[in-house]
Design a protein around this motif. Structure first.
Motif, mmCIF file in Angstrom:
data_model
loop_
_atom_site.group_PDB
_atom_site.id
_atom_site.type_symbol
_atom_site.label_atom_id
_atom_site.label_comp_id
_atom_site.label_asym_id
_atom_site.label_seq_id
_atom_site.Cartn_x
_atom_site.Cartn_y
_atom_site.Cartn_z
ATOM 1 N N LEU A 148 55.412 53.178 22.243
ATOM 2 C CA LEU A 148 55.654 54.441 21.552
ATOM 3 C C LEU A 148 55.199 54.411 20.102
ATOM 4 O O LEU A 148 54.716 55.417 19.571
ATOM 5 C CB LEU A 148 57.137 54.803 21.620
ATOM 6 C CG LEU A 148 57.671 55.258 22.976
ATOM 7 C CD1 LEU A 148 59.176 55.418 22.926
ATOM 8 C CD2 LEU A 148 57.005 56.560 23.408
ATOM 9 N N THR A 159 54.021 59.550 25.359
ATOM 10 C CA THR A 159 53.940 59.043 26.728
ATOM 11 C C THR A 159 52.797 59.688 27.514
ATOM 12 O O THR A 159 52.360 59.126 28.521
ATOM 13 C CB THR A 159 55.260 59.294 27.470
ATOM 14 O OG1 THR A 159 55.566 60.696 27.434
ATOM 15 C CG2 THR A 159 56.396 58.529 26.811
ATOM 16 N N TRP A 162 50.029 57.288 27.735
ATOM 17 C CA TRP A 162 50.198 56.025 28.446
ATOM 18 C C TRP A 162 49.393 56.051 29.739
ATOM 19 O O TRP A 162 49.157 57.104 30.340
ATOM 20 C CB TRP A 162 51.664 55.803 28.783
ATOM 21 C CG TRP A 162 52.549 55.583 27.605
ATOM 22 C CD1 TRP A 162 52.260 55.840 26.293
ATOM 23 C CD2 TRP A 162 53.886 55.090 27.621
ATOM 24 N NE1 TRP A 162 53.331 55.533 25.498
ATOM 25 C CE2 TRP A 162 54.344 55.064 26.281
ATOM 26 C CE3 TRP A 162 54.738 54.665 28.620
ATOM 27 C CZ2 TRP A 162 55.623 54.639 25.940
ATOM 28 C CZ3 TRP A 162 56.008 54.232 28.296
ATOM 29 C CH2 TRP A 162 56.440 54.217 26.968
#
Length: 372
Positions: A148, A159, A162
């Motif tokens: 994060l 996110t 990601w």
């Protein structure tokens, strides 16, 4: 008749020598007996050996001998007769880390290394200790900080950025870490004497098991926010993770319940006779034995949970399989997508095979001296 006379009439003779049993031969003998013991087996074996040799040789040429291992331009691969493994070297960052910012991918790499190091360490029973458990507990906040950012001078990374192998490993570990305790509670609740708790656990387990994982993911992503305040916005990754945890817990609960039912009734009675309370009986006597019995089945479900992380791509999350699909959309490299997917297949095989062999070793170790 006296004993001496009886002995004189009895002829005592040594038993006749018998031939020693046939000894099993070596590998060559077993192959001859298993594959070439008659005409039909010999013909079939020869045909299969020829086919396997032909396929194996051409596979070896395509995958190794005529393959392109490094190329800066896809045109080099188009002129080659073998596999183009150069796509892995060209797109490995996108495959392994997805859309994570290029300059910050060292953070994702470090998170993967920490997870793998602790996973390998957990495979050695002599390292099992409270320190290892504390290391796993500390791993989650460390990985979250790395992924994060926003603290210690790290660039904030949402996110939605990601992807790749870090996302796959994080979702798999969180699914098991939270889903396994949930499975134990559901299994115990289903065996409870309290009707309300028993009905609730049965309902959660059966409804979840009756739905495909895709439906559960869509419900978590679309329907769950409808039950929350309008000012509260749930992250897409969090909703997918909740769905994965619930789905894993529902299936693993039936495995755990089977293990509890396999524990002999005498163990329950002995624990009660010792004056242990319900929580103590479950924690110290029943659960350790029940979980030991179902280790193979439980590890099979863990492996399935690891592979089920690929379904999150339908929600726009780029796990390692989704990231590979995105990496192969480059028009110059799109025709070499099979090589990229074979690379991902090899990664999945290494992870799943390692977990399977570890489960086999652990089950064998814990079953020593047990008769059930």
């Amino acid at each position: 008749m006296s004993a001496a006379a009886v002995r004189s009439r009895v002829q005592v003779s040594a038993p006749a020598e018998r031939p020693s049993p046939l000894r099993r031969g070596g590998l060559a003998s077993r192959i001859r007996q298993g594959l070439f013991n008659n005409v039909h087996n010999t013909v079939l074996s020869v045909i299969m050996l020829v086919v396997m040799g032909y396929v194996g040789w051409h596979t070896l040429r395509w995958a190794v001998l005529d393959a392109v291992w490094h190329a800066d331009d896809a045109a080099v691969c188009k002129q080659a007769a073998g596999a183009c493994w150069a796509i892995v070297g060209e797109k490995y960052r996108l495959i392994l880390f997805g859309t994570f910012p290029y300059e910050e991918q060292w953070r994702a790499f470090l998170a993967v290394v920490l997870i793998l190091v602790l996973s390998i360490a957990s495979g050695f029973r002599r390292l099992w200790s409270r320190r290892l458990l504390l290391a796993w507990i500390a791993l989650l906040p460390i990985v979250l900080v790395l992924m994060l950012g926003g603290v210690f001078g790290l660039r904030p990374t949402g996110t939605h950025l990601w992807g790749g192998l870090p996302l796959t490993l994080i979702m798999a570990i969180v699914t098991v870490a939270f889903g396994l305790p949930g499975a134990i509670f559901l299994a115990l609740g289903r065996r409870s004497q309290l009707p309300a708790i028993k009905a609730l656990c049965i309902g959660i387990t059966e409804i979840t098991r009756g739905l495909p994982l895709l439906v559960v993911l869509f419900m978590a992503a679309i329907m769950l926010p409808l039950f929350l305040p309008t000012t509260f916005r749930i992250d897409k990754l969090v909703s997918a993770q909740i769905a994965m945890v619930v789905y894993f817990a529902a299936y693993a609960a039936e495995i755990v319940r089977g293990g509890l039912q396999a524990v002999p009734r005498g163990q329950y009675e002995a624990a009660e006779a010792a004056g242990l309370k319900y929580g103590q009986r479950m924690r110290k006597v029943i659960l350790p034995q029940g979980l030991r019995i179902v280790i193979p089945a439980l590890m099979n479900d863990i492996i399935r949970a690891f592979k089920n992380t690929t379904f999150v791509s339908i929600l726009g999350l780029y796990d390692i399989l989704g990231a590979t699909g995105a990496a192969t959309q480059d028009p110059q490299w799109v025709q070499f997508a099979p090589e990229a997917y074979l690379f991902v297949f090899a990664l999945y095989f290494v992870f799943c095979f390692s977990m399977s062999k570890y489960s086999e070793s652990l089950s064998r170790h814990l079953s020593q001296g047990r008769n059930y």
